[in-house]
Design a protein around this motif. Structure first.
Motif, mmCIF file in Angstrom:
data_model
loop_
_atom_site.group_PDB
_atom_site.id
_atom_site.type_symbol
_atom_site.label_atom_id
_atom_site.label_comp_id
_atom_site.label_asym_id
_atom_site.label_seq_id
_atom_site.Cartn_x
_atom_site.Cartn_y
_atom_site.Cartn_z
ATOM 1 N N ASN A 128 21.252 174.804 -5.663
ATOM 2 C CA ASN A 128 21.607 175.725 -6.736
ATOM 3 C C ASN A 128 21.221 177.141 -6.332
ATOM 4 O OD1 ASN A 128 18.894 176.564 -8.208
ATOM 5 N ND2 ASN A 128 18.723 174.373 -7.751
ATOM 6 N N ALA A 184 25.483 167.603 1.401
ATOM 7 C CA ALA A 184 24.523 167.231 0.362
ATOM 8 C C ALA A 184 24.804 165.839 -0.186
ATOM 9 C CB ALA A 184 24.544 168.255 -0.767
ATOM 10 N N GLU A 185 26.079 165.449 -0.202
ATOM 11 C CA GLU A 185 26.438 164.136 -0.717
ATOM 12 C C GLU A 185 26.015 163.018 0.219
ATOM 13 O OE1 GLU A 185 30.599 164.516 -1.256
ATOM 14 O OE2 GLU A 185 30.447 165.812 -3.028
ATOM 15 N N LEU A 224 19.180 165.664 -2.960
ATOM 16 C CA LEU A 224 19.393 167.100 -2.775
ATOM 17 C C LEU A 224 20.108 167.678 -3.991
ATOM 18 C CD1 LEU A 224 20.500 167.262 0.982
ATOM 19 C CD2 LEU A 224 18.213 167.493 0.003
ATOM 20 N N HIS A 225 19.657 168.861 -4.416
ATOM 21 C CA HIS A 225 20.231 169.501 -5.599
ATOM 22 C C HIS A 225 20.379 171.000 -5.343
ATOM 23 C CE1 HIS A 225 19.328 165.710 -7.631
ATOM 24 N NE2 HIS A 225 18.089 165.811 -7.160
ATOM 25 N N TYR A 237 22.794 174.559 0.208
ATOM 26 C CA TYR A 237 23.454 175.486 -0.707
ATOM 27 C C TYR A 237 24.491 176.305 0.057
ATOM 28 C CZ TYR A 237 24.046 179.718 -3.524
ATOM 29 O OH TYR A 237 24.577 180.778 -4.225
ATOM 30 N N HIS A 279 18.713 172.782 0.759
ATOM 31 C CA HIS A 279 19.512 171.768 0.062
ATOM 32 C C HIS A 279 21.000 171.913 0.352
ATOM 33 C CE1 HIS A 279 16.436 170.020 -2.901
ATOM 34 N NE2 HIS A 279 15.755 170.877 -2.144
ATOM 35 N N THR A 299 20.774 161.422 -0.484
ATOM 36 C CA THR A 299 20.368 161.332 -1.884
ATOM 37 C C THR A 299 19.100 162.148 -2.122
ATOM 38 O OG1 THR A 299 21.283 159.101 -2.043
ATOM 39 C CG2 THR A 299 19.718 159.770 -3.746
#
Length: 461
Positions: free
Chosen positions: A316, A307-308, A313-314, A300, A298, A311
């Protein structure tokens, strides 16, 4: 008298026992660290008689591979220039158009015709098994027939088709028997002392170990360096924090933010370029010249722009960071979780109509997590021999020293108390004789007549 003799002998015996315990405890405090170090050195080197030899020969840790695919939810919209919308499931496959970008226009037109004739599209649905281990692709077969050498593979086309039922290469490592300072370090990989994928000698170096074990006696200043055939490079993890795994003390090592940084943010990585945004590494030179990028899942720890641009992707830390928990005394991993993502750079290619108006974007293909932890009898044997026994000996040396000192006090106390009794008896006898002498002198004085001229006084009640 008999009781006093027995007490004296018992006090002396306890004193001798205390002396022996104190001496043994002191010797252990002085010698045990050196002896323990020698035992660790003996058991971590790659020798048939060492404890870790079996672990090195056949890793006792069960590893589990989890693969997460990104499915494109709006393939038609992407072809029209929309932002890709992905969902973490799969399947997803993009065609080979970007690999043809710098080819002659005539060849690209032939590719367009071939795509249309064979029903190839930019986005296709395939099963997970086909994507990973390969499927018969008529386009690949056609290209290999008329343009041999364009693709470095033949037969089935898949992301891991070339590594199915294969190993990660032949590692030649130092055993530590003759030169302990180089224990577990890689000498060569597949006969190579360095690779030639990258653009600097530093980036092409094969550093560290093969990722199974590291040198013992680690400190928070230590780092974990290993060569990864999947990443085609050496990677270095840094110390984060201490911990405990199943009763075994560990050091946790994690990837620094500079691991996949571009050359602008971290100059030593300039040799891995051409680079894009920081946080993704271009691996095209070791992956068939396909525009593939390696990163954390993602994106990270990467530039937020990546990531932006997609659409769904999160990123952490808890789900997408990687770590290794290592027993610092022996350098043997106890628990690990390695997570990496493979992405593809896509865009519209002039001359190949199937690419439409795709906006340039680094699109995630999949990410995989490889995890493993020591368990069962190997874990129990490791705990008994390399954790429990040293701990018992560590406490035993101080217990022996303290017990010895306590026992040494018994004859001392006994002797002091005996001397006090003798002094009291002597003092009592001496005081009695003085009283007798005083009474006798007083009686004699009464019998002696008073001198002439003395005044006699009479005491009356």
């Amino acid at each position: 008298m008999g009781g006093q003799a027995r007490a004296r002998r018992a006090a002396a015996a306890l004193g001798v026992l205390g002396l022996l315990c104190a001496v043994l405890g002191a010797v252990m405090i002085a010698m045990l660290p050196s002896l323990m170090k020698q035992q660790v050195l003996k058991n971590v080197r790659i020798d048939p008689n060492s404890l870790s030899f079996g672990m090195w020969k056949q890793i006792p840790v069960p590893f589990y591979l989890s693969v997460y695919f990104f499915s494109v939810l709006n393939p038609d919209g992407v072809l029209q220039g929309e932002k890709p919308q992905v969902e973490e499931r799969g399947p997803y496959v993009y065609g080979a158009a970007v690999m043809m970008e710098n080819r002659p226009m005539s060849l690209k037109l032939i590719m367009t015709l071939a795509f249309s004739t064979l029903g190839q599209r930019a986005f296709m649905n395939r099963t997970v098994g086909e994507i990973m281990w390969g499927y018969d692709d008529p386009l690949v077969n056609l290209i290999n027939k008329y343009f041999p050498g364009m693709f470095p593979f033949k037969g089935k086309f898949g992301l891991f088709a070339e590594v199915n039922n294969s190993n990660s290469g032949l590692f030649t490592v130092f055993t530590g028997v003759k030169d302990f300072s180089r224990i577990h370090l890689v000498d060569k990989w597949n006969g190579l002392s360095k690779v030639n994928y990258w653009h600097s000698d530093q980036c092409n170096m094969i550093n560290g170990t093969s990722g199974q074990m590291w040198a013992p006696f680690m400190t928070p200043e230590s780092s974990l360096e290993f060569y990864s055939p999947d990443a085609c490079r050496s990677m270095k993890l840094i110390y984060k924090e201490p911990g405990v795994f199943q009763g075994i003390p560990t050091y946790r090592f994690v990837a620094p933010k500079t691991l996949f940084a571009n050359g602008s943010d971290y100059p030593p990585n300039e040799g891995f370029c051409p680079c894009m945004e920081s946080g993704i590494q271009n691996v095209s030179t070791c992956r068939f010249s396909a525009p593939l990028f390696l990163s954390h899942p993602h994106f990270y720890n990467a530039d937020p722009v990546l990531a932006e641009a997609v659409t769904g992707l999160h990123p952490n830390q808890e789900e997408h960071s990687l770590f290794l928990d290592v027993h610092p005394v022996t350098g043997i991993p106890m628990n690990c979780s390695v997570k990496l993502q493979l992405s593809l750079y896509i865009k519209a290619v002039k001359g190949i109509g199937q690419t439409g108006s795709i906006e340039p974007v680094v699109l995630p293909l999949l990410w995989f997590g490889e995890s493993g932890a020591m368990e069962g009898e190997p874990l129990n044997a490791f705990y008994r021999q390399l954790v429990l026994m040293p701990k018992v000996l560590h406490y035993a040396q101080y217990v022996l020293l303290g017990l010895g000192c306590a026992l040494l006090l018994i004859p001392v106390v006994y002797q002091v108390r005996s001397q006090e009794k003798c002094y009291l008896f002597w003092s009592s006898s001496k005081k009695g004789s003085k009283d007798k002498e005083a009474i006798q002198a007083y009686s004699e004085s009464l019998m002696t007549p008073a001198p002439k001229g003395a005044v006699l006084q009479e005491a009356r009640l």
